[in-house]
Design a protein around this motif. Structure first.
Motif, short mmCIF file in Angstrom:
data_model
loop_
_atom_site.label_atom_id
_atom_site.label_comp_id
_atom_site.label_asym_id
_atom_site.label_seq_id
_atom_site.Cartn_x
_atom_site.Cartn_y
_atom_site.Cartn_z
N GLY A 114 0.60 -0.84 -0.55
CA GLY A 114 0.18 -0.19 0.12
C GLY A 114 0.34 1.25 0.18
O GLY A 114 1.23 1.84 -1.06
N GLY A 115 1.21 1.97 1.06
CA GLY A 115 2.65 2.81 1.19
C GLY A 115 0.96 3.93 0.67
O GLY A 115 0.34 4.10 0.62
N ALA A 116 1.80 5.47 1.38
CA ALA A 116 0.99 7.09 1.34
C ALA A 116 1.03 7.04 -0.40
O ALA A 116 -0.34 7.92 -0.07
CB ALA A 116 1.99 7.66 1.57
N ARG A 117 1.57 6.48 -1.18
CA ARG A 117 1.19 7.19 -2.39
C ARG A 117 -0.08 6.69 -3.01
O ARG A 117 0.12 7.08 -4.25
CB ARG A 117 2.37 6.94 -3.54
N MET A 118 -0.37 5.35 -2.31
CA MET A 118 -1.72 5.14 -3.15
C MET A 118 -2.63 6.42 -2.99
O MET A 118 -4.23 5.87 -4.30
CB MET A 118 -2.40 4.31 -2.14
N LEU A 119 -2.96 7.27 -2.04
CA LEU A 119 -4.01 8.14 -2.11
C LEU A 119 -3.72 9.45 -3.76
O LEU A 119 -4.73 9.71 -4.43
CB LEU A 119 -3.42 9.23 -0.76
N ARG A 120 -1.97 9.19 -4.14
CA ARG A 120 -2.85 9.69 -5.16
C ARG A 120 -1.94 8.90 -6.70
O ARG A 120 -2.52 9.39 -7.84
CB ARG A 120 -0.88 10.25 -5.38
N TYR A 121 -2.23 7.92 -6.61
CA TYR A 121 -1.29 7.00 -7.80
C TYR A 121 -2.81 5.83 -8.01
O TYR A 121 -2.42 5.23 -8.63
CB TYR A 121 -0.44 6.27 -8.12
N GLY A 122 -3.24 5.54 -6.93
CA GLY A 122 -4.31 4.22 -6.81
C GLY A 122 -3.08 3.05 -6.23
O GLY A 122 -2.42 2.98 -6.28
#
Lengths: 463, 463
Positions: free
Chosen positions: A148-156
């Motif tokens: 998952g991680g943090a960038r999921m919000l931006r890139y899916g």
């Protein structure tokens, strides 16, 4: 059990240098030093064909195998439980093809995440996911974990980026199968490659990846806000979505107890002077600095003007931004010095996101040194960590199965991104019903003798 | 074959009004009037429990069933081939729960796409996919088809949005299974719900959807550019990614032949006066009008200044934007007046994207009235349509299997977004190898008697 003849076969397939039978500690022991297996042998294939030959042999000999990537997992999924053969993907890392006109990547599963980023950066691209272990985790392990991680919000999610996978099955032939393709749109068969994302090596060994990289953002901004109540944290998240829209790349939640823990155990001071009850870290990634700055300014002003935030600091440079991220990223180990640490990573609908922390504090009382809560709030991902002076069965019995049952009752998941592995195996079936049987059937289809990573996510031999 | 007793059972489950045995033409005939089945009965369940009871009965009686949503598919996947029972999801549309704080949606599969958008709009959200048939297609059908469409460039694929599915299996119990959850992060089991996305109803009947809606963009801009060469179209795509970054929401390719077809057959004039060889339609969706306009201005200026575009028009208002989209969206039927139309929807790596149009023109010569090429270029999705005065076996033999083999040889997929259904069944296995067998095994696991949508994507009874 492995015999000398098996080792000879492995040496014939891989060469002597790629069959390790001594100094196996790093391969038997997990990242957190909680789980320790007793494998007698670690193998280092350099191609899908070699993986195939290994699995063919293990199938014929009924030898259990645990695929291992960077061994950075947090639930004991990548180490042997007993004497399973360790199949390390570390050396399967030669191939890395990249098309700078489209961002498409085709590569071996053993490429390190950071190395992928280093290769993409000069061409103006970056990987669409990020995680704390990027310096040693492998792309194939990322896929198997469903990182998952943090960038999921931006890139899916990974499901958005991976277009195809090369997988070697532990069947009679050690079948090498190309699932999906390098095209983003491919409706010519069941979308089977998605089954291997988050599969924890239960169905096959991922050896190759087709995916899309994303344009490297030209502007990254980070800010921290102090907030009085959890409810206002939710309001700020909504405000961030409104003002930061398409550039919002992270919204990290850190409660006051977490910040105190950083201070007491790590001598790391908050960047906020008001000692707020809650902290949020907001990050943006965009393509136009002037636009992004204006958006962030508007957001911060409104959060403060509306009184939702009581305090706020924006990073003036990369160093300050890095310090803010350090506060967040060190949290998983910040409570270790207390003595014993019980880490859990759950996902909850936002209305229940923080309630569980207070419930656990009440429930555990003085048995716990502290209960800290932090995580990727936009996805409801709550890393809830409980520390105590020492491990005790009494403490654990107060936490489990209560925490898992409460999470399921409130519509959440008992493992947001870490997975099941050995750690959550006992609770993986709560509320799942018939899904568990279906997963078992799938396991048996792809791995007929169930030799891949036994005693973990899927209990293949249960009735 | 269906007997009177079966009808009685269905009436008992659904009530008389929801069992149709007359005027079945709309349910037997596909959208393009190419495929026509001879079902004697269409069923209209209103709940998952009713679907379960129907499938349980059909399983016990070995009755084949074709799930049908809006029946807007383009490959004959949603109509019976022979006398399969039509299981319409039209009336399974009562439930629609939406959380405006997170954008999460839980709803029945029979909700119409446009209706979902209408419900979300007042709350500032929208659906993350769009398609020409939005006024009648159902969300469950979108999932089963693995719908692509233009917005994929901005929001990603269905695999990015769907977090869980309620599915009814055609097994002994008509099992109702909740796959996944409403959480975006859930690593507690195999990510099985992804198997049903793009499955064309082969594995089970999707009756419920958990997903995330996206914030409705506050600013949408559309422009059309005239371009001399295909290579410059690729350069413009790269320029668009650079300048429009996170707000680029569509990049549609329309070749000169397509534009001439619109003019001749539909009396629709291009908005560009230069009669260019190629046209691209560029759309942005963003959250800040001033920023988005500046980005679009910069992009258009540079495309013209660099000489990549020879002509360009930006829509001044919603009406002009709608006209530009009309040009693009009417193309699938624009060549129909020529007499016979062979539609194909392939995906190709961008270096080969347009080559196939010229190759087909040469290959078909005067046998074809025209070969037109248009599509979602950013994903390599090329709708390649061939028209002639009348259908002829000779023409078709020149097109197939050549077109499919060429596509596979060049790393593409023979169906980008339309699917396999009845139309592409003959060619679905080209280049797939062992994947085909694995799909068949999955089919047999989920649908043991293979009663769901037979004679289509998966040839369940092949050896």
């Amino acid at each position: 059990m492995i015999e000398d003849n098996d080792l000879s076969v492995f040496e014939k397939i891989l060469g002597k240098n790629n069959v390790l039978t001594e100094d196996l500690d790093p391969y038997n022991t997990d990242f957190l030093h909680i789980y320790k297996g007793s494998s007698k042998c670690a193998l280092f294939p350099t191609s899908s064909e070699e993986v195939s030959a290994i699995l063919r042999h293990c199938y014929s000999r009924n030898l259990a195998v645990v695929p291992q990537s960077g061994n950075t997992g947090l639930v004991g999924g990548s180490v042997p439980v007993y004497d399973e053969v360790v199949l390390s993907l570390k050396k399967l890392n030669k191939n890395f093809e990249f098309d700078p006109r489209t961002g498409s990547v085709e590569c071996d599963a053993g490429v390190i995440l950071e190395e992928a980023n280093n290769r993409l950066a000069p061409e103006g691209y970056t990987m669409p996911w990020d995680t704390g272990s990027k310096g040693s985790c492998l792309l194939g392990g990322n896929v198997a974990t469903g990182v998952g991680g943090a960038r999921m919000l931006r890139y899916g999610s990974l499901h958005n980026h991976i277009t195809g996978l090369k997988v070697v099955l532990a069947d009679k032939n050690g079948s090498v199968v190309n699932f999906g393709s390098k095209m983003k749109k491919d409706n010519t068969n069941l979308h089977m490659h998605h089954l291997f994302i988050g599969s924890e090596g239960q169905l096959g060994v991922v050896t190759g990846i087709s995916m899309c990289a994303v344009p490297k953002p030209s502007c990254v901004q980070v800010a921290m806000l102090g907030v009085n109540t959890y409810s206002e944290c939710r309001d700020i998240l909504q405000l961030a979505r409104l003002h930061l829209g398409e550039i919002l790349s992270a919204f990290e939640f850190i409660d006051g107890a977490s910040m105190r823990c950083l201070d007491e155990n790590k001598k790391l001071r908050s960047v906020l002077t008001s000692n707020p009850s809650f902290n949020v870290l907001v990050e943006t990634m965009g393509s136009n600095e002037a636009h992004d700055k204006e958006k962030m300014d508007n957001f911060l002003k409104e959060a403060l003007n509306k009184g939702l935030a009581v305090d706020g600091v924006q990073a003036a440079n990369a160093q300050e931004a890095a310090y803010m991220w350090k506060l967040r990223n060190i949290l998983p180990i910040a409570a270790l010095p207390d003595g014993f640490l019980c880490e859990h990573d759950i996902a909850l609908p936002l209305e229940y996101f923080y309630e569980i922390a207070d419930i656990l504090r009440q429930r555990l009382g003085t048995m716990a040194t502290r209960v800290i809560s932090f995580g990727h709030m936009a996805e409801g991902d709550n890393h809830i960590n409980i520390s105590a002076k020492i491990y005790s069965n009494e403490l654990m019995a107060k936490i489990y199965p209560f925490l898992c049952e409460w999470t399921i009752e409130h519509g959440g998941s008992i493992s947001a991104e870490h997975g099941i592995g050995q750690e959550r195996r006992t609770y993986a079936q709560i509320g799942k019903g018939y899904q568990v049987d279906l997963a078992r059937q799938l396991k048996r289809q792809f791995d007929p003798k169930c030799i891949l990573s036994p005693y973990k996510m899927i209990d293949a031999f249960a009735s």
